[in-house]
Design a protein around this motif. Structure first.
Motif, PDB file in Angstrom:
ATOM      1  N   THR A 191       0.829  -1.200   0.000  1.00 46.23           N
ATOM      2  CA  THR A 191       0.000   0.000   0.000  1.00 46.23           C
ATOM      3  C   THR A 191       0.868   1.257   0.000  1.00 46.23           C
ATOM      4  OG1 THR A 191      -1.777  -1.129   1.166  1.00 46.23           O
ATOM      5  CG2 THR A 191      -1.749   1.284   1.292  1.00 46.23           C
ATOM      6  N   GLY A 192       0.580   2.152  -0.923  1.00 47.01           N
ATOM      7  CA  GLY A 192       1.293   3.425  -0.988  1.00 47.01           C
ATOM      8  C   GLY A 192       2.546   3.431  -1.841  1.00 47.01           C
ATOM      9  N   GLN A 193       2.984   2.273  -2.368  1.00 49.25           N
ATOM     10  CA  GLN A 193       4.218   2.295  -3.157  1.00 49.25           C
ATOM     11  C   GLN A 193       4.078   3.176  -4.390  1.00 49.25           C
ATOM     12  OE1 GLN A 193       6.091  -1.448  -4.290  1.00 49.25           O
ATOM     13  NE2 GLN A 193       7.670  -0.378  -5.465  1.00 49.25           N
ATOM     14  N   SER A 194       2.875   3.278  -4.933  1.00 53.62           N
ATOM     15  CA  SER A 194       2.706   4.089  -6.138  1.00 53.62           C
ATOM     16  C   SER A 194       3.060   5.556  -5.896  1.00 53.62           C
ATOM     17  CB  SER A 194       1.277   3.988  -6.658  1.00 53.62           C
ATOM     18  OG  SER A 194       0.351   4.489  -5.717  1.00 53.62           O
ATOM     19  N   LEU A 195       3.079   5.980  -4.639  1.00 54.07           N
ATOM     20  CA  LEU A 195       3.395   7.374  -4.324  1.00 54.07           C
ATOM     21  C   LEU A 195       4.852   7.574  -3.926  1.00 54.07           C
ATOM     22  CD1 LEU A 195       0.155   8.380  -2.396  1.00 54.07           C
ATOM     23  CD2 LEU A 195       0.681   8.584  -4.826  1.00 54.07           C
ATOM     24  N   LEU A 196       5.637   6.517  -3.930  1.00 52.24           N
ATOM     25  CA  LEU A 196       7.075   6.647  -3.696  1.00 52.24           C
ATOM     26  C   LEU A 196       7.749   7.053  -4.997  1.00 52.24           C
ATOM     27  CD1 LEU A 196       7.868   3.442  -1.577  1.00 52.24           C
ATOM     28  CD2 LEU A 196       7.319   5.741  -0.757  1.00 52.24           C
ATOM     29  N   ASP A 197       8.635   8.064  -4.926  1.00 47.30           N
ATOM     30  CA  ASP A 197       9.327   8.500  -6.142  1.00 47.30           C
ATOM     31  C   ASP A 197      10.690   7.822  -6.252  1.00 47.30           C
ATOM     32  OD1 ASP A 197       9.450   9.837  -8.523  1.00 47.30           O
ATOM     33  OD2 ASP A 197       9.094  11.822  -7.689  1.00 47.30           O
ATOM     34  N   TYR A 198      10.735   6.581  -5.843  1.00 45.39           N
ATOM     35  CA  TYR A 198      11.928   5.739  -6.000  1.00 45.39           C
ATOM     36  C   TYR A 198      11.473   4.291  -5.925  1.00 45.39           C
ATOM     37  CZ  TYR A 198      11.647   4.947  -0.960  1.00 45.39           C
ATOM     38  OH  TYR A 198      11.209   4.592   0.300  1.00 45.39           O
ATOM     39  N   VAL A 199      12.279   3.390  -6.463  1.00 41.85           N
ATOM     40  CA  VAL A 199      11.991   1.964  -6.398  1.00 41.85           C
ATOM     41  C   VAL A 199      12.895   1.338  -5.348  1.00 41.85           C
ATOM     42  CG1 VAL A 199      11.911  -0.208  -7.660  1.00 41.85           C
ATOM     43  CG2 VAL A 199      11.379   1.922  -8.842  1.00 41.85           C
ATOM     44  N   PRO A 200      12.339   0.727  -4.304  1.00 42.09           N
ATOM     45  CA  PRO A 200      13.182   0.090  -3.291  1.00 42.09           C
ATOM     46  C   PRO A 200      14.087  -0.970  -3.907  1.00 42.09           C
ATOM     47  CG  PRO A 200      10.915   0.272  -2.525  1.00 42.09           C
ATOM     48  CD  PRO A 200      10.908   0.637  -3.983  1.00 42.09           C
ATOM     49  N   GLU A 201      15.163  -1.277  -3.197  1.00 40.79           N
ATOM     50  CA  GLU A 201      16.131  -2.264  -3.671  1.00 40.79           C
ATOM     51  C   GLU A 201      16.005  -3.560  -2.868  1.00 40.79           C
ATOM     52  OE1 GLU A 201      18.804  -2.441  -5.926  1.00 40.79           O
ATOM     53  OE2 GLU A 201      18.003  -0.664  -6.894  1.00 40.79           O
ATOM     54  N   GLY A 202      16.274  -4.665  -3.531  1.00 37.78           N
ATOM     55  CA  GLY A 202      16.422  -5.941  -2.849  1.00 37.78           C
ATOM     56  C   GLY A 202      15.122  -6.660  -2.552  1.00 37.78           C
ATOM     57  N   ALA A 203      15.269  -7.830  -1.932  1.00 40.18           N
ATOM     58  CA  ALA A 203      14.112  -8.611  -1.492  1.00 40.18           C
ATOM     59  C   ALA A 203      13.504  -7.947  -0.265  1.00 40.18           C
ATOM     60  CB  ALA A 203      14.538 -10.044  -1.168  1.00 40.18           C
ATOM     61  N   THR A 204      12.183  -7.975  -0.158  1.00 45.31           N
ATOM     62  CA  THR A 204      11.519  -7.296   0.962  1.00 45.31           C
ATOM     63  C   THR A 204      10.570  -8.251   1.685  1.00 45.31           C
ATOM     64  OG1 THR A 204       9.669  -6.472  -0.375  1.00 45.31           O
ATOM     65  CG2 THR A 204      11.633  -5.084  -0.237  1.00 45.31           C
ATOM     66  N   HIS A 205      10.385  -7.973   2.979  1.00 48.40           N
ATOM     67  CA  HIS A 205       9.597  -8.861   3.835  1.00 48.40           C
ATOM     68  C   HIS A 205       8.666  -8.080   4.758  1.00 48.40           C
ATOM     69  CE1 HIS A 205      12.363 -12.054   2.531  1.00 48.40           C
ATOM     70  NE2 HIS A 205      13.318 -11.170   2.723  1.00 48.40           N
ATOM     71  N   HIS A 206       8.377  -6.832   4.412  1.00 48.33           N
ATOM     72  CA  HIS A 206       7.642  -5.987   5.359  1.00 48.33           C
ATOM     73  C   HIS A 206       6.639  -5.078   4.661  1.00 48.33           C
ATOM     74  CE1 HIS A 206      11.273  -3.845   4.043  1.00 48.33           C
ATOM     75  NE2 HIS A 206      10.515  -2.766   4.079  1.00 48.33           N
ATOM     76  N   GLY A 207       5.985  -5.562   3.614  1.00 48.52           N
ATOM     77  CA  GLY A 207       5.005  -4.739   2.923  1.00 48.52           C
ATOM     78  C   GLY A 207       3.697  -4.618   3.695  1.00 48.52           C
ATOM     79  N   PHE A 208       2.874  -3.698   3.270  1.00 51.49           N
ATOM     80  CA  PHE A 208       1.587  -3.464   3.911  1.00 51.49           C
ATOM     81  C   PHE A 208       0.468  -3.820   2.925  1.00 51.49           C
ATOM     82  CE2 PHE A 208       4.773  -0.589   5.592  1.00 51.49           C
ATOM     83  CZ  PHE A 208       4.693  -0.841   6.961  1.00 51.49           C
ATOM     84  N   ALA A 209      -0.262  -4.894   3.213  1.00 53.85           N
ATOM     85  CA  ALA A 209      -1.332  -5.382   2.342  1.00 53.85           C
ATOM     86  C   ALA A 209      -0.829  -5.694   0.931  1.00 53.85           C
ATOM     87  CB  ALA A 209      -2.481  -4.390   2.278  1.00 53.85           C
ATOM     88  N   GLY A 210       0.441  -5.985   0.829  1.00 56.30           N
ATOM     89  CA  GLY A 210       1.066  -6.300  -0.454  1.00 56.30           C
ATOM     90  C   GLY A 210       2.571  -6.284  -0.289  1.00 56.30           C
ATOM     91  N   THR A 211       3.272  -6.632  -1.358  1.00 55.80           N
ATOM     92  CA  THR A 211       4.726  -6.761  -1.330  1.00 55.80           C
ATOM     93  C   THR A 211       5.355  -5.725  -2.252  1.00 55.80           C
ATOM     94  OG1 THR A 211       4.478  -9.122  -0.929  1.00 55.80           O
ATOM     95  CG2 THR A 211       6.635  -8.387  -1.703  1.00 55.80           C
ATOM     96  N   TYR A 212       6.426  -5.101  -1.795  1.00 60.51           N
ATOM     97  CA  TYR A 212       7.064  -4.058  -2.606  1.00 60.51           C
ATOM     98  C   TYR A 212       7.495  -4.614  -3.971  1.00 60.51           C
ATOM     99  CZ  TYR A 212       7.139  -0.813   1.292  1.00 60.51           C
ATOM    100  OH  TYR A 212       6.753   0.034   2.298  1.00 60.51           O
ATOM    101  N   ALA A 213       7.265  -3.813  -4.993  1.00 57.41           N
ATOM    102  CA  ALA A 213       7.739  -4.142  -6.334  1.00 57.41           C
ATOM    103  C   ALA A 213       9.192  -3.713  -6.437  1.00 57.41           C
ATOM    104  CB  ALA A 213       6.903  -3.418  -7.388  1.00 57.41           C
ATOM    105  N   THR A 214      10.098  -4.679  -6.459  1.00 60.57           N
ATOM    106  CA  THR A 214      11.525  -4.415  -6.628  1.00 60.57           C
ATOM    107  C   THR A 214      12.069  -5.372  -7.681  1.00 60.57           C
ATOM    108  OG1 THR A 214      12.452  -6.041  -5.053  1.00 60.57           O
ATOM    109  CG2 THR A 214      11.629  -3.965  -4.128  1.00 60.57           C
ATOM    110  N   GLN A 215      13.228  -5.063  -8.214  1.00 63.21           N
ATOM    111  CA  GLN A 215      13.806  -5.938  -9.230  1.00 63.21           C
ATOM    112  C   GLN A 215      14.106  -7.312  -8.659  1.00 63.21           C
ATOM    113  OE1 GLN A 215      17.184  -4.334 -11.335  1.00 63.21           O
ATOM    114  NE2 GLN A 215      17.240  -6.031 -12.789  1.00 63.21           N
ATOM    115  N   GLU A 216      14.617  -7.358  -7.433  1.00 61.88           N
ATOM    116  CA  GLU A 216      14.950  -8.645  -6.836  1.00 61.88           C
ATOM    117  C   GLU A 216      13.689  -9.458  -6.552  1.00 61.88           C
ATOM    118  OE1 GLU A 216      17.230 -11.802  -5.126  1.00 61.88           O
ATOM    119  OE2 GLU A 216      17.512 -10.286  -6.693  1.00 61.88           O
ATOM    120  N   ASN A 217      12.632  -8.815  -6.075  1.00 64.02           N
ATOM    121  CA  ASN A 217      11.375  -9.536  -5.866  1.00 64.02           C
ATOM    122  C   ASN A 217      10.824 -10.074  -7.182  1.00 64.02           C
ATOM    123  OD1 ASN A 217      11.459  -9.125  -3.122  1.00 64.02           O
ATOM    124  ND2 ASN A 217       9.960  -7.458  -3.119  1.00 64.02           N
ATOM    125  N   PHE A 218      10.962  -9.290  -8.248  1.00 60.49           N
ATOM    126  CA  PHE A 218      10.549  -9.778  -9.567  1.00 60.49           C
ATOM    127  C   PHE A 218      11.333 -11.034  -9.934  1.00 60.49           C
ATOM    128  CE2 PHE A 218       9.157  -5.379 -11.473  1.00 60.49           C
ATOM    129  CZ  PHE A 218       8.119  -5.331 -10.573  1.00 60.49           C
TER     130      PHE A 218
END
Length: 522
Positions: A191-218
């Motif tokens: 939730t809210g990633q669409s309003l971030l003006d950057y793309v997080p890096e790496g694998a993530t394990h702490h999203g809110f109602a969803g998982t961050y879109a990152t290259q590593e997660n892809f």
């Protein structure tokens, strides 16, 4: 054979008006760049990683470079000329090294001229072309896997969402969903990633109602779905979201990691995330050029209009948006087979003849866009928390999907608007879809609405209302129509919204080899 007998003069008029309405916006998009387009270009050129020492949190290197270029010499000429000129001037081996030197305050960016500019442009073009070759290889690999493993045996493809916030847990749920019959896995963004003006890096394990879109997660999810594809004997597709303030960058990362579908609507971010309209139209044009190159099917978001506006009264706005999305997509190079136009089953079930109205709207979309892989969305607005009624309503949605030849069927959940669905909820929802497909999957060959009946008349009425609205939009302008709340009742002025400060008018001599290569198909 068509079931609605739509007047070709009316459909031709609708497309002509959509093209005229879109043209000023396309011209505006061509005349501007954004910080996200420039970052996406440098990502294609090879920049990766993040500054992990920043006191406020990790900052992607690409943000560091583009922000510094803009501060020191502006982005009117693009980012590649200053970046690749500095790379040569300081004898650095990579854009990542350049970013590290930039963070250390060792780089003063300038816009080169003459032979320096020519050298910088040549080096940038070589680097970007290398990135595009990776995108091309991924497209070829997808084609190879589909040929080897096969597609699902019938349409519609079954589309299921995972949304845990933890990429490792997403993998478990996604693979089990594929084993249970899902053909497409959509990883919902935090939730809210669409309003971030950057793309997080790496694998993530702490999203809110969803998982961050990152290259590593892809990368992680694509590798897992490749393994389960071999297990189940069909190619399982992966979906994420190329929307928001980083739309072009996420499109590039999807191409680099072989995603298969991306949510990418021309107006969704404007209407439902209050992102500046100009920023959105510039970013979506570049992102769609990337999707066309990568062979990624886009999913548009017209279904969202019907969650805020009445699904009967506003049905024609969905058709207008579909026509505009088609025009914007074609101009950016996306063919019909990659154009997953959206619509939804959102009429209040208490409305008389609600199912017949749904059939009329779904058939209109199917016959207006016969070669597009339409994405049919389940009921959400009128799900009450009564899981038994919700399960029945989803069954009607599934039946409408097979009756009207929809291409992509998002699985409806009986616990919609109550909880984040459990695995058991998803299993029951898949069972609902599979029952309908098994019992009525071929019913479309027997379905023939009366030429003078309710369904045909309603479809033609909606198309006529769409033409009327397009005529007004041509006269007043699309940006004004958006500002006045034409779509989804959301009023978004052209000079408002988030990210407006990231839009830059191109100067004479603007250089972007990614745009040039994408437009040229090279």
């Amino acid at each position: 054979m068509t079931l609605l007998d739509l007047d070709p003069e009316v459909t031709g008029r609708a497309r002509e008006l959509a093209a005229r309405a879109a043209e000023p916006v396309i011209a505006l998009a061509r005349a501007h760049t954004t910080v996200a387009v420039e970052r996406a270009t440098l990502r294609l050129a090879g920049i990766t990683g993040a500054d992990t020492t920043h006191r406020a949190g990790d900052v992607p290197w690409v943000n560091r470079v583009v922000d510094t270029i803009r501060e020191q010499c502006g982005l009117e000429h693009g980012s590649v000329l200053p970046a690749f000129h500095a790379l040569r001037e300081h004898d650095l081996g990579s854009l990542t090294e350049l970013a590290e030197a930039t963070a250390a305050g060792q780089i003063q960016f300038t816009v080169p001229t003459g032979k320096d500019a020519a050298r910088a442009e040549k080096a940038a073009r070589t680097a970007v072309a290398k990135g595009l070759r990776t995108v091309d290889r991924n497209r070829a690999q997808r084609d190879k896997l589909v040929s080897k493993l096969g597609d699902p045996p019938q349409r519609p493809w079954i589309y299921l969402i995972v949304a845990t916030g933890d990429i490792d847990e997403d993998v478990v749920q996604a693979c089990n969903a594929a084993r249970a019959g899902a053909d497409i896995i959509a990883v919902i963004r935090s939730t809210g990633q669409s309003l971030l003006d950057y793309v997080p890096e790496g694998a993530t394990h702490h999203g809110f109602a969803g998982t961050y879109a990152t290259q590593e997660n892809f990368r992680i999810m694509r590798a897992a779905l490749d393994d389960v594809s071999k297990e189940v004997g069909r190619y399982v597709r992966l979906t994420n979201y190329a929307s928001g303030l980083c739309m072009p960058e996420i499109a590039v990362l999807a191409g680099l990691e072989r995603l298969d579908m991306m949510l990418n609507d021309s107006m969704y971010g404007i209407l439902f995330r209050d992102i500046n309209p100009i920023r959105t139209f510039v970013d979506q044009r570049f992102s769609r050029q990337v999707h066309a190159r990568a062979g990624i099917i886009i999913n548009t978001g017209e279904d969202n209009y019907l969650t805020t506006a009445d699904a009967v009264e506003a049905a024609h706005t969905v058709t207008v948006s579909q026509l505009l999305n088609e025009r914007f997509a074609h101009e950016a190079g996306l063919p019909d087979e990659l154009l997953g136009l959206g619509h939804a089953f959102e009429i209040n079930p208490k409305v008389p003849d609600s199912f017949r109205l749904e059939l009329a709207h779904a058939l209109l979309a199917r016959e207006l866009f016969p070669d597009a892989p339409l994405k049919w969305m389940p009921p959400t607005k009128h799900m009450t928390g009564d899981v038994f009624n919700g399960y029945l309503l989803d069954g009607f949605f599934n039946l409408a999907g097979v009756l009207t030849g929809q291409s992509i069927l998002l699985v409806g959940m009986m616990t919609e608007a109550v909880v984040t669905p459990f695995l058991s909820d998803r299993d029951l929802a898949l069972a609902n879809v599979k029952y309908v497909l098994g019992a009525a999957g071929n019913l479309a060959e027997d379905f023939r609405p009366s030429p003078d009946g309710f369904i045909v008349k309603r479809a033609k009425q909606v198309l006529g209302e769409a033409v009327d609205l397009l005529e007004r939009i041509v006269d007043d302008g699309l940006l004004r129509a958006i500002a006045e709340g034409t779509f989804g009742l959301m009023k978004r002025p052209a000079d408002g919204g988030k990210g407006a400060d990231g839009v830059v008018a191109k100067a004479d001599g603007y250089v972007n080899p990614a745009s040039e290569l994408l437009e040229a198909g090279q």
